[in-house]
Design a protein around this motif. Sequence first.
Motif: not given
Length: 439
Positions: A61, A102, A110, A136, A140
Amino acid sequence: MNNIWIITQREYFSRVKSKTFLLTTFLTPLGILLFMAAIAFIFSRGSDDMKNISVYDPSNLTEQSLRTRSNLNLTYSEASLESLFDQYEQKEIAGILEISPLDSATVTEYKAIYHSDDQLAIDESLSIESALSRQIRKYKLISLDIDEQKLKTLETDVSISPKTINSDKKITSMTSIVSGALGAAVSYAMFFIILLYGAQVMRSVMEEKINRIVEVLISSVKPFELMFGKVLGVGLVGLTQILIWLVLLFGITMIAAPLLGINAGTMPTPETMGLPPEAMQELPMEKVNAVMAELMSMNWWKILPLIILYFFGGYFTYAALFAAVGSAVGEDINEANSLTFPVMMPLMLAFYVGFAAMRAPDSTMAVWASMLPLFSSIVMPVRLPFDPPMWQIAVSIISMLLFMVFLIWVAAKIYRVGILMYGKKASFRELAKWLIYKT
């Protein structure tokens, strides 16, 4: 007048030549330097305690680019979670940061898992959370096919640019900030200087009264001359001490501080305090230049003389009252507590009103307080950087000086009776009677 000058000289030189004055005056800047050195040492050593943390990120991630503050050594590991637990048991690592996959690019919450029996410090936890949040967000943007550059165009830096109607008055976007900060600094300094040296006058009067030295002095000079000379002498001692401190602190800053390693690099920074990189952006040079330009544009030829005038007005007003309290106290020094409260109350109220005036210098409370005699010496210097009308300054000065003369007269009335009175605790009713005694 000659007696007042003689008493002033005696009070001044007896204090300036004392060991207490010399030690306090010259050791205080040294103490400040050592304090700064201690702070620099603490923050320079804050990153020595390194923590080796293994990052377990099976879904990739964070793309193995998670970075935090310097004392957290984050190392990505391809080993299984069980193997990492074995490393932890063997004390090879301080903890394991498990990056959970995720579920969706649209989730708003999260949670990562930190495996360790030792808790992360608050700044360490905030640093990891901030770094993980940035990763993150990046993930996204890619998943949702959002152009980050276009997204940045949605952010707009909004500011209000003041434009005066009267061409004689100049106001910029930094005027309120700079004037407020300067006013707060002046208010803070005025309050503590008046309080510190006013209390010194009271202690000096009390000591001479208790030691019966005043009985000898009063045979040669009038009580008013003794009180006024003492107030003036202590005030000059205070100014001397402040000037020496300013010179020494300037010398220490320019010479001694670099020798001890005290510089911007060793002082607390957002990075050493665990704040995210967004908080580490330096102040833009245009803002620094704007602040300097604002300071240079102020009418210092008007502000500085008025600040000095208000300092002397406030000092003489409160010092005379402190001298009166000192003369009214008996042999028990603790009696001064009940009598100093009425003197301290307006001074403390003026201090807090001054801070309120910093936020709203033209408010009704600030304007009226700056013209009230017991408040003006603290509140009006706060408003001076905001360029108040001259008529308000004139009313403030005239009322302050007239009230100062009146309070000195009242204090002298109390002083002339109380300085030779022993063995009796003075009440407020007793003090009122002393005002009409004829000697």
